[in-house]
Write an enzyme that holds these catalytic residues in place. Structure first.
Site, PDB file in Angstrom:
ATOM      1  CG  HIS A 229      -0.185  -0.057   2.519  1.00 47.02           C
ATOM      2  ND1 HIS A 229       0.481   1.023   3.057  1.00 47.02           N
ATOM      3  CD2 HIS A 229       0.010  -1.079   3.390  1.00 47.02           C
ATOM      4  CE1 HIS A 229       1.043   0.674   4.199  1.00 47.02           C
ATOM      5  NE2 HIS A 229       0.785  -0.599   4.425  1.00 47.02           N
TER       6      HIS A 229
ATOM      7  CG  ASP B  27       5.507  -3.723   6.121  1.00 55.05           C
ATOM      8  OD1 ASP B  27       4.538  -4.440   6.449  1.00 55.05           O
ATOM      9  OD2 ASP B  27       6.010  -2.886   6.899  1.00 55.05           O
TER      10      ASP B  27
END
Length: 478
Positions: free
Chosen positions: A97, A379
């Protein structure tokens, strides 16, 4: 007079040498580094750090700027590069994102004042930002799977909520989508003009920041953003393990890795002193400050150029930030060396890599469905995939990071298929553990699909002394 004659003689000799050099290269009597696909042969393999642009020693401020991924920074991209006789048949994109508001707040300090409404004439901006805002705000025929239907389609709070996507994050993925559109749709015509839902596979976790990031990328990627053709599937797991999440050994490797992180932290006296000093500034116990993961909030201040928080006892400053960021960099280095995370990564990433391989095999057999795949993730999704692939030099995923898998068909031998893997626009195919040596004995600037298949289906378990994912997940080694 003598000086002038010597000077003229030197000019003549210089001109003669230049002429000889050009002549030798023209007649191919001296080797010239070959250029493949518009890139120097050596550059094709280069991965971070780049000695031409990187500081000579690890610089926490430089690393933080890269992590922020400010949209104004122009980047090079090697996506879509291949010999003319190759045909692009499928693209699989895994993204993190975009820029977000912190997940954690530093206790007893004022939250950073970041506006999460989207304003077309406010920086950072993008030519498609205004149209994106209008399209998302007027959406009426939207179908979203499960809990995705309850999520907002774009960020809209004047003071960001915790973890909310910012305008910077939207612009980062509008840029990603535009870049991929120029390469894959305009140049390589990946999608047919009459494309439908069946040509796409879209999946996101149940967080608004991943859904909105995926929508921003798609909005600038697709030639016609039609809600009837957009069908995001909900993935409840951040590692996208779908129906293959039962893996006790994966959890045990992760616990060992977390223990390693803890031991490294307690050995770092400078880090501990920094936490003690910061805790005194905000007036809380050191343990409470450490648990609040202050680097997350401090990165938001840094990325948005907002002053670090102050109290009556003083201010948190850039020196505190540099100590914590430096420790993060040292932790990543030890993580690569100790291999505990690598074993976790193999098991965490196998389900999504296996899905990718299976789709590629179907497309290689002639299927025309799901030729563009998008996973909008975190992540903690990208990091284990990079580690499992053996791309050890890759940086921790920045905001709006993208990992791309391209599938190509050899026009000279249509039954042969090859892959390229790119991380933030850099070709890392020959940095993977399964294809490091291929370019040394082949003229093809790609990796055979079968090498990728063998790695995912078999070879990635050999490190774990197993022959299958189930066996590796349930074999007790501790």
């Amino acid at each position: 007079m003598l000086f002038r004659n010597r000077f003229l003689l030197l000019l003549v000799l210089a001109a003669l040498l230049a002429f000889l050099s050009i002549s030798l290269q023209f007649f191919h009597l001296t080797p010239v580094t070959p250029v493949k696909n518009g890139m120097n042969g050596k550059n094709r393999k280069r991965i971070m750090p780049d000695p031409l642009t990187e500081p000579p020693v690890v610089n926490p401020i430089h690393e933080a700027r890269i992590y922020c991924n400010i949209p104004s920074i122009t980047e090079r991209s090697a996506e879509g590069h291949a010999p003319y006789y190759f045909k692009l048949v499928s693209v699989h994109v895994l993204i993190r994102h975009g820029d977000r508001y912190p997940l954690y707040a530093i206790p007893k300090t004022k939250r950073p004042e970041i506006d999460c409404t989207l304003v077309a004439n406010r920086k950072p901006n993008h030519p498609k930002l205004e149209a994106f805002i209008n399209h998302m705000s007027k959406a009426s025929e939207v179908f979203m799977e499960g809990t995705l239907s309850t999520l907002p389609l774009y960020p809209s709070h004047s003071l960001c909520e915790m973890g909310e996507l910012t305008q910077t994050g939207v612009v980062q993925h509008l840029k990603n989508g535009q870049l991929l559109r120029d390469i894959y749709l305009k140049k390589h015509k990946l999608l047919p003009k009459d494309w439908t839902t069946k040509h796409l596979y879209l999946e996101t976790t149940g967080k608004s920041r991943t859904l909105q990031s995926g929508l921003a990328l798609l909005y600038s990627l697709l030639p016609d953003f039609d809600w009837k053709k957009i069908n995001f599937r909900h993935q409840w797991s951040t590692i996208f393990c779908s129906g293959s999440c039962d893996c006790p050994m994966r959890n045990q490797y992760l616990e060992k890795e977390q223990r390693r992180q803890y031991l490294l932290r307690v050995k770092n006296n400078q880090l501990e002193n920094t936490y003690v000093e910061m805790a005194k500034i905000v007036g809380i116990p050191t343990r409470q400050l450490r648990a609040a993961n202050p680097i997350d909030s401090m990165l938001c201040h840094f990325c948005h150029n907002v002053s670090f928080p102050c109290t009556k006892n003083g201010c948190i400053d850039i020196e505190h930030f540099k100590v914590i960021k430096t420790h993060q960099i040292e932790d990543e280095k030890e993580r690569r060396e100790r291999k505990l995370y690598f074993k976790y990564a193999l098991l965490a990433s196998h389900p999504v890599l296996n899905q990718t391989v299976n789709r590629m095999l179907r497309i290689a057999e002639g299927r025309k469905e799901e030729i563009f795949v998008l996973y909008s993730a975190h992540d903690v999704t990208l990091s284990p995939v990079l580690s499992a692939l053996g791309i050890t030099e890759a940086r921790f995923p920045r905001f709006a990071a993208r990992l791309v898998f391209e599938l190509w068909q050899d026009g000279e031998k249509p039954t042969d298929h090859f892959i390229r893997i790119l991380y933030n626009g850099v070709d890392v195919t020959f940095h993977t553990s399964f294809c490091q040596e291929h370019h040394k004995h082949s003229s093809k600037p790609m990796c055979p699909l079968e090498d990728f298949v063998h790695f995912v289906k078999r070879d990635m378990f050999s490190v774990l002394n197993s022959t299958s994912y189930y066996d590796a997940c349930h074999r007790k080694t501790f």
